[in-house]
Design a protein around this motif. Structure first.
Motif, PDB file in Angstrom:
ATOM      1  N   TYR A  32      71.649  18.233 -37.098  1.00  0.00           N
ATOM      2  CA  TYR A  32      72.352  17.720 -35.923  1.00  0.00           C
ATOM      3  C   TYR A  32      72.180  16.207 -35.763  1.00  0.00           C
ATOM      4  N   LEU A  33      71.081  15.653 -36.230  1.00  0.00           N
ATOM      5  CA  LEU A  33      70.948  14.200 -36.205  1.00  0.00           C
ATOM      6  C   LEU A  33      71.909  13.539 -37.189  1.00  0.00           C
ATOM      7  N   ARG A  34      72.079  14.160 -38.362  1.00  0.00           N
ATOM      8  CA  ARG A  34      73.036  13.625 -39.337  1.00  0.00           C
ATOM      9  C   ARG A  34      74.458  13.729 -38.808  1.00  0.00           C
ATOM     10  N   MET A  35      74.770  14.831 -38.111  1.00  0.00           N
ATOM     11  CA  MET A  35      76.104  14.959 -37.530  1.00  0.00           C
ATOM     12  C   MET A  35      76.323  13.902 -36.448  1.00  0.00           C
ATOM     13  N   TYR A  36      75.286  13.632 -35.677  1.00  0.00           N
ATOM     14  CA  TYR A  36      75.396  12.604 -34.633  1.00  0.00           C
ATOM     15  C   TYR A  36      75.565  11.219 -35.249  1.00  0.00           C
ATOM     16  N   GLN A  37      74.870  10.960 -36.340  1.00  0.00           N
ATOM     17  CA  GLN A  37      75.015   9.669 -37.019  1.00  0.00           C
ATOM     18  C   GLN A  37      76.422   9.488 -37.575  1.00  0.00           C
ATOM     19  N   GLU A  38      77.002  10.576 -38.059  1.00  0.00           N
ATOM     20  CA  GLU A  38      78.374  10.500 -38.542  1.00  0.00           C
ATOM     21  C   GLU A  38      79.320  10.146 -37.402  1.00  0.00           C
ATOM     22  N   GLN A  53      85.634   6.526 -29.590  1.00  0.00           N
ATOM     23  CA  GLN A  53      84.388   6.588 -28.816  1.00  0.00           C
ATOM     24  C   GLN A  53      84.268   7.895 -28.036  1.00  0.00           C
ATOM     25  N   GLN A  54      85.414   8.480 -27.680  1.00  0.00           N
ATOM     26  CA  GLN A  54      85.372   9.762 -26.974  1.00  0.00           C
ATOM     27  C   GLN A  54      84.758  10.840 -27.861  1.00  0.00           C
ATOM     28  N   VAL A  55      85.074  10.788 -29.160  1.00  0.00           N
ATOM     29  CA  VAL A  55      84.467  11.717 -30.110  1.00  0.00           C
ATOM     30  C   VAL A  55      82.966  11.483 -30.185  1.00  0.00           C
ATOM     31  N   ASN A  56      82.548  10.230 -30.123  1.00  0.00           N
ATOM     32  CA  ASN A  56      81.134   9.879 -30.166  1.00  0.00           C
ATOM     33  C   ASN A  56      80.389  10.480 -28.973  1.00  0.00           C
ATOM     34  N   LYS A  96      76.800  14.807 -26.666  1.00  0.00           N
ATOM     35  CA  LYS A  96      76.571  15.931 -25.760  1.00  0.00           C
ATOM     36  C   LYS A  96      76.348  17.223 -26.524  1.00  0.00           C
ATOM     37  N   THR A  97      77.079  17.396 -27.623  1.00  0.00           N
ATOM     38  CA  THR A  97      76.927  18.611 -28.423  1.00  0.00           C
ATOM     39  C   THR A  97      75.540  18.695 -29.042  1.00  0.00           C
ATOM     40  N   VAL A  98      75.078  17.566 -29.593  1.00  0.00           N
ATOM     41  CA  VAL A  98      73.755  17.537 -30.202  1.00  0.00           C
ATOM     42  C   VAL A  98      72.671  17.806 -29.156  1.00  0.00           C
ATOM     43  N   MET A  99      72.786  17.176 -28.001  1.00  0.00           N
ATOM     44  CA  MET A  99      71.808  17.391 -26.946  1.00  0.00           C
ATOM     45  C   MET A  99      71.799  18.835 -26.474  1.00  0.00           C
ATOM     46  N   PHE A 100      72.980  19.445 -26.380  1.00  0.00           N
ATOM     47  CA  PHE A 100      73.071  20.834 -25.921  1.00  0.00           C
ATOM     48  C   PHE A 100      72.382  21.777 -26.906  1.00  0.00           C
ATOM     49  N   TYR A 101      72.722  21.657 -28.186  1.00  0.00           N
ATOM     50  CA  TYR A 101      72.168  22.583 -29.169  1.00  0.00           C
ATOM     51  C   TYR A 101      70.668  22.363 -29.373  1.00  0.00           C
TER      52      TYR A 101
END
Length: 354
Positions: A240-246, A255-258, A263-268
Motif C-alpha cells: 500500500y505504500l508503493r501504491m500511494y507512491q505511485e 491531484q484528486q486521484v492522489n 484515503k484508501t491507504v489510510m483506510f486499509y
C-alpha cells in the motif's frame, strides 16, 4: 496460564494424579472454573448477547457476500475476489467452530471439557487464523501487482497460479497447525480427558495450561505466529505504500486521484490494525508470559475469585476474535462498487425466477 486464576478449584493435573472424577464432579469443577472467570451473572448475559449477535451478523454478512461472488460470473474469476472468497470461507469456518462453542459454555455456565472436540476446535481455529493472515498478505500483494505492475499483471497472476496460491494458503496453515497440535499432544494424558479446561474455548493459553505447559509447543507457536504476523504487516505496508507512491507521482490534473489514494491507504492500514488486534493481544500476553516466567505470573494473579487479569485477557481475546470475520467482508467485499452492484441484480434475478 488461566488455571492459576481459580485456586479454589482443583487443577486438572491434581485430578490426574489423585482421583478419577465422575460426571457430577466434573460438572461442578467446570462451573467452579467458569465462576472464577465470570463471577457476575450480568457479565454472562451481556457476553451471551454479544456472541449471539456477532455470530449471526458475521454468518449473515459473509454468507451474503460469498453468495454474491459465487453467483456472478463477472466477479468469480477475478483474482482479488477469488482471494476474498478464500478469506470468507476461512472466516465462516472460524465462526462456526468458535461461536456455538462459546455460546454453549455461556448457556451451561461451565468451561469447555478437554476432549476430541476441544482439540479439533483448536486445530481448526489455528488453521483459520494462519489462513486468514496468509490470504490478507496475498490480497495486498495482488493489489500491488494490479496497480504498480499493471503491464505484467495478467502474465504473472494466471488462473493456475491463483489456484496454487489458494491451495498453498490452506496447505501451509494446516501443516503449521498440525505441528503445533502434535507438539501439544506431548503433554497429553488419558486421565485429563473429560476434565474441564480453564476457559470457554480451546485457545493456546488454556490448552497449554491444561496439558502442563509443553515448552516445545509454546515456543514453536510463538515463533511461527510472530513470523507470520510480521510477514503480513511487511507485505501489507510495502504494497500500500508503493501504491500511494505511485499515486503521488500524478501531475496536477490528477491531484484528486492522489487524495483518494491517500484515503484508501489510510483506510486499509487502519482496518489491518483492527484485524490484527487479537494477534497483537496474543503476542503481548505471550511476551508477558516469557518475561515474567510461569511461577512469577502465577503468583501475580488475583486469587480472590473476582475478575482476574488472566480471565479478563481470555474474555477480551474471545470477543476480539469475532471482530475480523465481521469486518472482512465489509472491508474487502461490500466496500467495492462491483460487489455492491451485483447484489441488486441477484435480488431481481431471484424474484424473476420465483
Amino acid at each position: 496460564m488461566l488455571w492459576a486464576a481459580a485456586c479454589a478449584c482443583p487443577t486438572p493435573n491434581q485430578d490426574a494424579r489423585n482421583i478419577t472424577l465422575d460426571t457430577p464432579q466434573l460438572l461442578d469443577q467446570g462451573r467452579c472454573l467458569f465462576r472464577s472467570i465470570l463471577p457476575s451473572d450480568t457479565a454472562v448475559k451481556v457476553l451471551l448477547c454479544v456472541f449471539l449477535v456477532m455470530t449471526i451478523i458475521s454468518l449473515g454478512i459473509n454468507g451474503c457476500t460469498l453468495f454474491s461472488l459465487g453467483s456472478s460470473e463477472d466477479l468469480s474469476w477475478e483474482p482479488r475476489f477469488a482471494l476474498l472468497k478464500n478469506l470468507i470461507v476461512s472466516d465462516v469456518l472460524l465462526i462456526v467452530t468458535q461461536g456455538p462453542t462459546v455460546i454453549h459454555c455461556l448457556l451451561q455456565k461451565t468451561t469447555l471439557p478437554y476432549g476430541a472436540w476441544c482439540v479439533t476446535q483448536f486445530f481448526l481455529n489455528t488453521v483459520c487464523v494462519f489462513c486468514t493472515m496468509l490470504t490478507i498478505t496475498c490480497m495486498a500483494l495482488e493489489r500491488y501487482l494490479y496497480v504498480c505492475q499493471a503491464i505484467y499483471y495478467i502474465s504473472i497472476l494466471t488462473t493456475k497460479r491463483l489456484y496454487l496460491v489458494v491451495v498453498l494458503t490452506w496447505l501451509i496453515s494446516a501443516c503449521l497447525s498440525a505441528i503445533v497440535t502434535a507438539l501439544l499432544s506431548l503433554g497429553h494424558k488419558n486421565a485429563l480427558l473429560g476434565k474441564p479446561i480453564i476457559g470457554l474455548l480451546c485457545e493456546p493459553d488454556t490448552l497449554e495450561a491444561h496439558l502442563g505447559f509443553p515448552r516445545a509447543a509454546a515456543v514453536f507457536r510463538k515463533v511461527i505466529g510472530l513470523m507470520v504476523t510480521l510477514l503480513c504487516i511487511f507485505s501489507y505496508s510495502f504494497s500500500y505504500l508503493r501504491m500511494y507512491q505511485e499515486a503521488r507521482n500524478a501531475v496536477q490534473p490528477f491531484q484528486q486521484v492522489n487524495v483518494r489514494a491517500r484515503k484508501t491507504v489510510m483506510f486499509y492500514c487502519s482496518m489491518l490494525l483492527l484485524q490484527l488486534l487479537p494477534i497483537f493481544l496474543k503476542i503481548a500476553s505471550d511476551a508477558l508470559w516469557e518475561l515474567e516466567g510461569n511461577m512469577a505470573m502465577i503468583q501475580s494473579l488475583d486469587h480472590s475469585g473476582g475478575w482476574t487479569s488472566a480471565g479478563t485477557l481470555h474474555i477480551m481475546l474471545l470477543v476480539m476474535l469475532q471482530v475480523p470475520p465481521c469486518i472482512n467482508p465489509l472491508v474487502y467485499g461490500l466496500r467495492n462498487r462491483e460487489v455492491r452492484e451485483v447484489l441488486p441484480r441477484l435480488m431481481r434475478w431471484r424474484r424473476e425466477n420465483r
